[in-house]
Scaffold this motif. Structure first.
Motif, PDB file in Angstrom:
ATOM      1  N   ASN A 373       0.337 -30.290  14.132  1.00 60.23           N
ATOM      2  CA  ASN A 373       0.448 -31.681  13.712  1.00 60.23           C
ATOM      3  C   ASN A 373       0.422 -32.579  14.950  1.00 60.23           C
ATOM      4  O   ASN A 373       1.310 -32.485  15.812  1.00 60.23           O
ATOM      5  CB  ASN A 373       1.756 -31.879  12.943  1.00 60.23           C
ATOM      6  CG  ASN A 373       1.843 -33.262  12.312  1.00 60.23           C
ATOM      7  OD1 ASN A 373       1.357 -34.246  12.855  1.00 60.23           O
ATOM      8  ND2 ASN A 373       2.487 -33.342  11.160  1.00 60.23           N
ATOM      9  N   PRO A 374      -0.587 -33.453  15.078  1.00 59.15           N
ATOM     10  CA  PRO A 374      -0.719 -34.243  16.306  1.00 59.15           C
ATOM     11  C   PRO A 374       0.402 -35.254  16.518  1.00 59.15           C
ATOM     12  O   PRO A 374       0.572 -35.775  17.620  1.00 59.15           O
ATOM     13  CB  PRO A 374      -2.067 -34.953  16.126  1.00 59.15           C
ATOM     14  CG  PRO A 374      -2.267 -35.025  14.646  1.00 59.15           C
ATOM     15  CD  PRO A 374      -1.643 -33.766  14.102  1.00 59.15           C
ATOM     16  N   GLU A 380       9.586 -30.106  18.031  1.00 58.84           N
ATOM     17  CA  GLU A 380       9.601 -30.103  16.570  1.00 58.84           C
ATOM     18  C   GLU A 380       8.684 -29.024  16.016  1.00 58.84           C
ATOM     19  O   GLU A 380       9.018 -28.332  15.048  1.00 58.84           O
ATOM     20  CB  GLU A 380       9.160 -31.472  16.048  1.00 58.84           C
ATOM     21  CG  GLU A 380      10.079 -32.616  16.446  1.00 58.84           C
ATOM     22  CD  GLU A 380       9.470 -33.970  16.139  1.00 58.84           C
ATOM     23  OE1 GLU A 380       9.870 -34.567  15.114  1.00 58.84           O
ATOM     24  OE2 GLU A 380       8.586 -34.427  16.891  1.00 58.84           O
ATOM     25  N   LEU A 381       7.508 -28.868  16.620  1.00 59.89           N
ATOM     26  CA  LEU A 381       6.551 -27.870  16.144  1.00 59.89           C
ATOM     27  C   LEU A 381       7.120 -26.462  16.236  1.00 59.89           C
ATOM     28  O   LEU A 381       6.976 -25.655  15.309  1.00 59.89           O
ATOM     29  CB  LEU A 381       5.252 -27.959  16.959  1.00 59.89           C
ATOM     30  CG  LEU A 381       4.375 -29.187  16.706  1.00 59.89           C
ATOM     31  CD1 LEU A 381       3.306 -29.298  17.772  1.00 59.89           C
ATOM     32  CD2 LEU A 381       3.738 -29.110  15.321  1.00 59.89           C
ATOM     33  N   PRO A 420       0.690 -32.473  21.147  1.00 61.13           N
ATOM     34  CA  PRO A 420      -0.441 -31.553  21.272  1.00 61.13           C
ATOM     35  C   PRO A 420      -1.618 -32.131  22.050  1.00 61.13           C
ATOM     36  O   PRO A 420      -2.317 -31.406  22.757  1.00 61.13           O
ATOM     37  CB  PRO A 420      -0.820 -31.271  19.812  1.00 61.13           C
ATOM     38  CG  PRO A 420       0.454 -31.418  19.066  1.00 61.13           C
ATOM     39  CD  PRO A 420       1.183 -32.546  19.757  1.00 61.13           C
ATOM     40  N   SER A 421      -1.822 -33.444  21.951  1.00 58.93           N
ATOM     41  CA  SER A 421      -2.955 -34.073  22.648  1.00 58.93           C
ATOM     42  C   SER A 421      -2.808 -34.007  24.164  1.00 58.93           C
ATOM     43  O   SER A 421      -3.785 -34.227  24.893  1.00 58.93           O
ATOM     44  CB  SER A 421      -3.093 -35.532  22.217  1.00 58.93           C
ATOM     45  OG  SER A 421      -1.907 -36.261  22.527  1.00 58.93           O
ATOM     46  N   GLY A 426      -5.946 -23.738  25.774  1.00 59.13           N
ATOM     47  CA  GLY A 426      -5.153 -22.527  25.934  1.00 59.13           C
ATOM     48  C   GLY A 426      -3.676 -22.770  25.727  1.00 59.13           C
ATOM     49  O   GLY A 426      -2.963 -21.943  25.141  1.00 59.13           O
ATOM     50  N   GLN A 427      -3.183 -23.929  26.200  1.00 63.49           N
ATOM     51  CA  GLN A 427      -1.766 -24.258  26.006  1.00 63.49           C
ATOM     52  C   GLN A 427      -1.458 -24.481  24.529  1.00 63.49           C
ATOM     53  O   GLN A 427      -0.406 -24.068  24.036  1.00 63.49           O
ATOM     54  CB  GLN A 427      -1.417 -25.508  26.814  1.00 63.49           C
ATOM     55  CG  GLN A 427      -1.387 -25.249  28.317  1.00 63.49           C
ATOM     56  CD  GLN A 427      -1.330 -26.531  29.131  1.00 63.49           C
ATOM     57  OE1 GLN A 427      -1.574 -27.642  28.606  1.00 63.49           O
ATOM     58  NE2 GLN A 427      -1.015 -26.413  30.417  1.00 63.49           N
ATOM     59  N   LYS A 428      -2.369 -25.112  23.797  1.00 61.51           N
ATOM     60  CA  LYS A 428      -2.159 -25.302  22.356  1.00 61.51           C
ATOM     61  C   LYS A 428      -2.070 -23.951  21.642  1.00 61.51           C
ATOM     62  O   LYS A 428      -1.241 -23.771  20.742  1.00 61.51           O
ATOM     63  CB  LYS A 428      -3.307 -26.116  21.761  1.00 61.51           C
ATOM     64  CG  LYS A 428      -3.310 -27.579  22.161  1.00 61.51           C
ATOM     65  CD  LYS A 428      -4.549 -28.281  21.609  1.00 61.51           C
ATOM     66  CE  LYS A 428      -4.660 -29.687  22.168  1.00 61.51           C
ATOM     67  NZ  LYS A 428      -5.900 -30.365  21.751  1.00 61.51           N
TER      68      LYS A 428
END
Length: 548
Positions: A373-374, A380-381, A420-421, A426-428
């Motif tokens: 979720n951007p 939180e994610l 996330p942006s 790779g980190q995502k």
């Protein structure tokens, strides 16, 4: 830089291009003074790891930058037109008509509410190249050239009604609608299985040659770029590393960084001892038949996944790999058969499973861009599964989030409050792994988790997954179309075709002949670092088809 193809006129020239990206109020360099020359009818391959600036440079060739970026220096000359000095209306007049773009994900790029032929016809009609009736006739002809099935009818389908490979070819046909002088292909086969990739690569190469179209081919797949490009340019963190014709670059790269690209995928997990007889699998798929509507997608499939083992499920698009994952997770109840977890039957529908049963099976998705979720920060994610399944709150939850960030090799103080942006690809994907681990599962489904990553980053993800498996005794189902990944990480392989398991067994046995004919087709479709490989393969298959 000298022109490498003086026989054909220069179509595109980028000189000393500088591009910056904005983070809050600060501008940082993305492209740092790169030059690029492209002749008419020539294909230039752009390669490099994630964050190298490949896509940014490709878009700059259209005089375009994404939101939050700006071209801060240099010149862009397209066939005598200064794209930086041109008005936005002039640039829009070129895009789609003389310069076209083929995105990495066709599924995300088509409008789901409109039929393929409507989307094909839009650009030629708007640019006044042809009438709607002419555009529809032209679409059928290009669909035929792109080797799409039922070319007279396929255009009247919606995007969700065709396979990924067919959609990618339809997008390439759409890019050709106005017969542009230049096409930018941005990772057009990354998410495709190897057999579909062959069809798409052959179709792209043929249509570019037929219309003498110039192309910039952006990819992290070195074997693919070897089949497509006349020249290769290597980028690293916005700088040009080196450039040469394809054969020279493959045979004798000059720079150390390029040599490391050529040498990746050396990682292979150690061979594991055989599973002891009588050991209960973590997950057993038992004689499962499942489908949508009246159609059966899975047809009496069975396989087991044990603790500390990785079972790779391979096959082309439509073979049933992802459907099997949906059945295991309870998203698609089977018509017949059962899923066992630690020897006990799982309820077929996830809504009937206990919270603990749901916790034990987690999933890491292919496209981290769309899976995260951007609007949520990393705390939180990652924290939500720990809250939901483990009941953690307050300091205990924060400590757990920080521990998970350490596990995936990201510094908590730097990353815990990022969006996330603000992450690389790779980190995502590492965050997707942390989110799956947060529930403390026994079993994880990895759905094409490295297919969108460059080879250096992908290898890091595979090593991380291997380490975590050993540390937490995890069982993995690894859905992939990349047989190099299978060689790196799998213990066992399940080959699927048309919803059936055609072959299964230990990895070492699966890569040794004799093979099932379909397994042989998959193995023979893996591109090699030989510029003549695709030509020879297509010639051999045409000869076999002629004899047949």
């Amino acid at each position: 830089m000298k022109d490498t193809n003086p026989a054909k006129p220069v179509l595109l020239t980028l000189r000393d291009i500088h591009i910056e990206g904005r983070s809050e109020e600060t501008w940082s360099p993305i492209i740092k003074g790169v030059d690029l020359t492209l002749h008419k009818g020539e294909v230039l391959g752009l390669i490099g790891e994630s964050g190298a600036g490949k896509s940014t440079l490709g878009l700059a060739a259209m005089g375009f930058t994404r939101d939050g970026c700006r071209i801060s220096g240099g010149t862009i000359d397209f066939d005598g037109i200064d794209l930086r000095a041109a008005t936005e209306a002039q640039r829009r007049g070129l895009r789609g008509k003389r310069i076209a773009y083929v995105a990495q994900s066709a599924a995300a790029s088509f409008n789901p509410a409109h039929k393929l032929i409507d989307q094909y016809s839009e650009a030629p009609v708007q640019h006044g190249v042809m009438s709607r009736a002419e555009a529809e006739r032209d679409a059928v002809e290009l669909y035929r050239r792109m080797r799409l099935p039922n070319p007279e009818e396929i255009g009247f389908r919606y995007p969700h009604q065709v396979s990924g490979g067919q959609l990618q070819r339809a997008m390439t046909a759409m890019a050709m609608a106005c017969r542009p002088d230049l096409i930018i292909f941005d990772e057009p086969t990354t998410a495709l299985d190897v057999t579909t990739q062959i069809e798409v690569l052959a179709a792209i190469r043929d249509i570019v040659a037929q219309f003498d179209t110039a192309a910039i081919y952006i990819t992290h797949d070195l074997a693919v770029v070897a089949q497509m490009a006349d020249r290769i340019k290597v980028l690293l963190r916005g700088d040009e590393v080196e450039e040469a014709d394809t054969r020279t670059m493959l045979a004798a790269p000059k720079e150390d960084y390029t040599k490391t690209l050529w040498a990746v995928r050396s990682y292979a997990r150690p061979v594991q001892p055989p599973v002891a007889k009588g050991t209960t699998p973590v997950v057993s798929v038992r004689n499962v038949t499942a489908g949508y509507g009246a159609a059966d997608i899975l047809k009496d499939i069975s396989f087991d996944i044990h603790k500390r083992r990785t079972v790779a499920v391979v096959g082309e698009s439509g073979s049933g790999k992802s459907t099997a994952a949906r059945v295991i997770t309870g998203l698609l109840p089977p018509r017949r058969g059962a899923i066992l977890f630690d020897g006990a039957p799982l309820p077929a529908d996830y809504r009937q499973r206990s919270r603990d049963q749901l916790r034990q099976a987690q999933m890491i998705y292919q496209m981290a861009d769309t899976a995260l979720n951007p609007k949520l920060r990393l705390r939180e994610l990652i924290g939500r599964p720990a809250q939901m399944y483990l009941g953690l709150n307050g300091k205990a939850l924060t400590d757990r989030i920080r521990d998970l960030l350490h596990l995936i090799e990201l510094e908590p103080d730097k990353f815990i409050d990022r969006l996330p942006s603000e992450l690389s690809g790779g980190q995502k994907q590492r965050i997707g792994i942390a989110r799956a681990l947060a529930a403390e599962p026994k079993f994880i489904i990895c759905d094409e988790v490295t297919s969108a990553l460059d080879q250096l980053v992908a290898e890091g993800i595979l090593k991380l997954l291997d380490r975590l498996q050993s540390e937490f005794d995890l069982a993995y189902m690894f859905i992939t179309h990349d047989l190099a990944t299978v060689r790196s990480i799998a213990d066992e392989v399940v080959v699927m075709q048309n919803g059936k398991v055609v072959e299964k067994g230990p990895k070492l046995e699966m890569f040794e002949p004799p093979h099932d004919p379909y397994t042989e087709l998959l193995l023979s479709s893996v591109p090699e670092m030989d510029p003549d490989w695709l030509t020879k393969l297509l010639r051999e298959r045409a000869a076999k088809a002629g004899k047949g």
